[in-house]
Every structure is written in structure tokens, then in C-alpha cells.
Design a protein around this motif. Structure first.
Motif, mmCIF file in Angstrom:
data_model
loop_
_atom_site.group_PDB
_atom_site.id
_atom_site.type_symbol
_atom_site.label_atom_id
_atom_site.label_comp_id
_atom_site.label_asym_id
_atom_site.label_seq_id
_atom_site.Cartn_x
_atom_site.Cartn_y
_atom_site.Cartn_z
ATOM 1 N N LEU A 119 0.775 -1.147 -0.029
ATOM 2 C CA LEU A 119 0.135 -0.110 -0.227
ATOM 3 C C LEU A 119 0.945 1.259 0.097
ATOM 4 C CD1 LEU A 119 -2.499 -1.045 2.772
ATOM 5 C CD2 LEU A 119 -2.720 -1.521 0.372
ATOM 6 N N LEU A 120 0.572 2.130 -0.986
ATOM 7 C CA LEU A 120 1.560 3.268 -1.123
ATOM 8 C C LEU A 120 0.670 4.691 -0.955
ATOM 9 C CD1 LEU A 120 4.033 2.237 -4.201
ATOM 10 C CD2 LEU A 120 4.602 2.285 -1.565
ATOM 11 N N ASP A 121 0.909 5.488 -0.121
ATOM 12 C CA ASP A 121 0.019 6.610 0.043
ATOM 13 C C ASP A 121 0.912 7.828 -0.659
ATOM 14 O OD1 ASP A 121 -1.475 8.627 0.609
ATOM 15 O OD2 ASP A 121 -1.225 8.572 3.024
ATOM 16 N N GLU A 122 0.745 8.270 -1.679
ATOM 17 C CA GLU A 122 1.110 9.395 -2.764
ATOM 18 C C GLU A 122 2.712 9.233 -2.744
ATOM 19 O OE1 GLU A 122 -0.264 13.181 -1.760
ATOM 20 O OE2 GLU A 122 -1.930 12.704 -0.981
ATOM 21 N N LEU A 153 -2.254 2.161 -4.715
ATOM 22 C CA LEU A 153 -1.681 3.339 -4.462
ATOM 23 C C LEU A 153 -2.678 4.575 -4.559
ATOM 24 C CD1 LEU A 153 -0.864 5.128 -7.027
ATOM 25 C CD2 LEU A 153 0.853 3.488 -7.450
ATOM 26 N N VAL A 154 -2.421 5.442 -3.697
ATOM 27 C CA VAL A 154 -3.343 6.688 -3.606
ATOM 28 C C VAL A 154 -2.233 7.863 -3.992
ATOM 29 C CG1 VAL A 154 -4.421 8.425 -2.231
ATOM 30 C CG2 VAL A 154 -4.579 5.829 -1.725
ATOM 31 N N GLU A 155 -2.699 8.603 -5.416
ATOM 32 C CA GLU A 155 -1.949 9.393 -6.051
ATOM 33 C C GLU A 155 -2.768 10.447 -6.447
ATOM 34 O OE1 GLU A 155 0.851 11.761 -6.384
ATOM 35 O OE2 GLU A 155 1.798 9.786 -5.915
ATOM 36 N N HIS A 156 -2.205 11.846 -6.502
ATOM 37 C CA HIS A 156 -2.893 12.872 -7.170
ATOM 38 C C HIS A 156 -2.157 13.304 -8.484
ATOM 39 C CE1 HIS A 156 -4.400 13.338 -2.967
ATOM 40 N NE2 HIS A 156 -5.639 13.605 -3.623
#
Length: 246
Positions: free
Chosen positions: A163-166, A196-199
Motif C-alpha cells: 500500500l502506497l500513499d502518494e 496506491l493513492v496518488e494525485h
């Protein structure tokens, strides 16, 4: 060394006998908090406090903290950097050994424990491209290399899901590209499932096989990168309503 262990104690793993007073559960309704687990938590808490005091209250700790920030300056002030590094390494080995001893009470001991623990760490360093920085403290690395180190630390635990957060937050174009390449390499070589959560849309469309778009805490759209790019709902959410005559 593993062959010597097998020759002396045999090829099969051996259980570590926990004192009988620590084996039983502390509550008849809660089976997880056994006496040994509580003992482990208490001992780890004591070890953390001791480490904190060493780093904050002693001259050695002050030098270690200064060395993580600017090793060249510490050396210029007359501190023997080689001795400092050895002491730092020895301190880390002590606490790593303590963790291994505590874990043995729950996991047992096997002759292949070196392969199980050391080899994934070695693979993580090689795959992550960190060998060029092997002689540097993490605090000396660039923001991108620090983020890569964090990812490799997680990989050393042999996860099936990462799990990768930004992961690209705060990075420049080159660091963002390098991080995206690393994540794709991990997915391909380590057969990892990665969420992953990414903007940064460049990262998302370059890496993702499937994308879930959230807006105001609710799922707006789910699909492949091509489907998401063509979605009118996503375009409106990110770009706003199209005005007449625009």
C-alpha cells in the motif's frame, strides 16, 4: 553458517520453549493477549525508552544524530567517523538481535532463517537501486531516495500487498519518474499487488491497470486508464462544467 547450524542441530526447525507462566492467555475471553505477548510489548517499550535516552541524553547519541544530518561536518569537528559508524551499527545490531530473540518465542528457529530474512532485504536493496548509497545515512539522501528506501523497507518484510500513499508527493519531475519506474519494476519482478493513492495523474496513468476515482469521499468512476481518461464525469469533476460557447 547455515550449513554449520544444520550439522550441529539438524535440518528441522526447533521450537523455543517459552516459560510456562507466560504461555497462557491473560483472559478466558481474549486469547490473543498472552503473558508472553505482554512481556514482549513491555520489553520493547523499555528498549525504545532506552534508545530514546541514548540518542537524546548522551554524547554518543548527539554525535549519531549530528552524523545523520551532516557527516562531513561531524568529521571536520574531530569526531572519528569510522568509530561513530561502528558504534551506530553495533547499536542497531543489538536491537535487531533483541527483536530476533523475542520473535523466536513465537516463530521458532529454523536453519533457513537467514535466507528468509536476509535474502529479501538483499533483493530489496538491489531492486531498489540503493547500492550506490550503501555508505550513506538515510538522512543524507535526497527526498526521492528516502522515499525509495521507505518502499524497500516495506518490501523487506515480504508483503503480498503493498500500500502506497502518494509515493510521488513533493518530488520533482525526475524523482517522480524514477519512483514510477521503481514501482513498476516491483510489480513485475516481485509479483506484488500494489494499491496506491496518488494525485499526480502522470503517475496514475503510467502505472495503474485499474483506477478508482473518488470525489468527496464517494466512488465516482472505476475503470481502465483509457476508460477513466474518456469519462465525462471525471473530466467534469477535475476540470469543471463546460460552459456554452467555450
Amino acid at each position: 553458517m547455515q550449513d554449520s547450524v544444520r550439522y550441529i542441530w539438524g535440518a528441522q526447525g526447533l521450537p523455543v520453549q517459552v516459560p510456562a507462566a507466560l504461555e497462557s492467555a491473560l483472559s478466558p475471553t481474549l486469547f490473543f493477549p498472552t503473558g508472553y505477548r505482554v512481556f514482549m510489548v513491555a520489553l520493547v517499550a523499555i528498549a525504545v525508552i532506552i534508545l530514546f535516552l541514548i540518542l537524546k541524553k548522551t554524547r554518543l547519541g548527539m554525535r549519531i544524530r549530528a552524523g545523520t544530518l551532516d557527516l562531513e561536518m561531524v568529521s571536520a569537528l574531530g569526531v572519528d567517523v569510522r568509530i561513530l559508524r561502528n558504534l551506530n551499527f553495533g547499536l542497531g545490531i543489538f536491537f535487531a538481535g533483541l527483536a530476533g530473540v523475542l520473535a523466536a518465542g513465537m516463530l521458532g528457529l529454523t536453519p533457513t532463517i537467514g535466507d528468509q530474512l536476509i535474502m529479501p532485504s538483499f533483493v530489496a536493496v538491489i531492486v531498489g537501486g540503493l547500492t550506490a548509497n550503501a555508505d550513506r545515512h538515510v538522512g543524507e539522501l535526497s527526498h526521492g531516495d528516502q522515499r525509495s528506501t521507505e518502499i524497500m523497507m516495506a518490501l523487506a518484510l515480504r508483503p503480498k500487498l503493498l500500500l502506497l500513499d502518494e509515493p510521488a508527493a513533493g518530488m520533482g519531475s525526475q524523482e517522480t519518474y524514477d519512483t514510477a519506474v521503481l514501482i513498476r519494476k516491483l510489480h513485475r519482478t516481485q509479483k506484488l499487488t500494489i494499491v496506491l493513492v496518488e494525485h499526480d495523474m502522470r503517475v496514475i496513468f503510467n502505472l495503474a491497470d485499474r483506477i478508482t476515482v473518488l470525489t468527496e469521499g464517494e466512488v465516482l468512476e472505476v475503470g481502465t486508464p483509457d476508460e477513466i481518461a474518456a469519462s465525462e464525469k471525471v473530466q467534469v469533476a477535475y476540470l469543471g462544467e463546460k460552459r456554452e460557447g467555450a
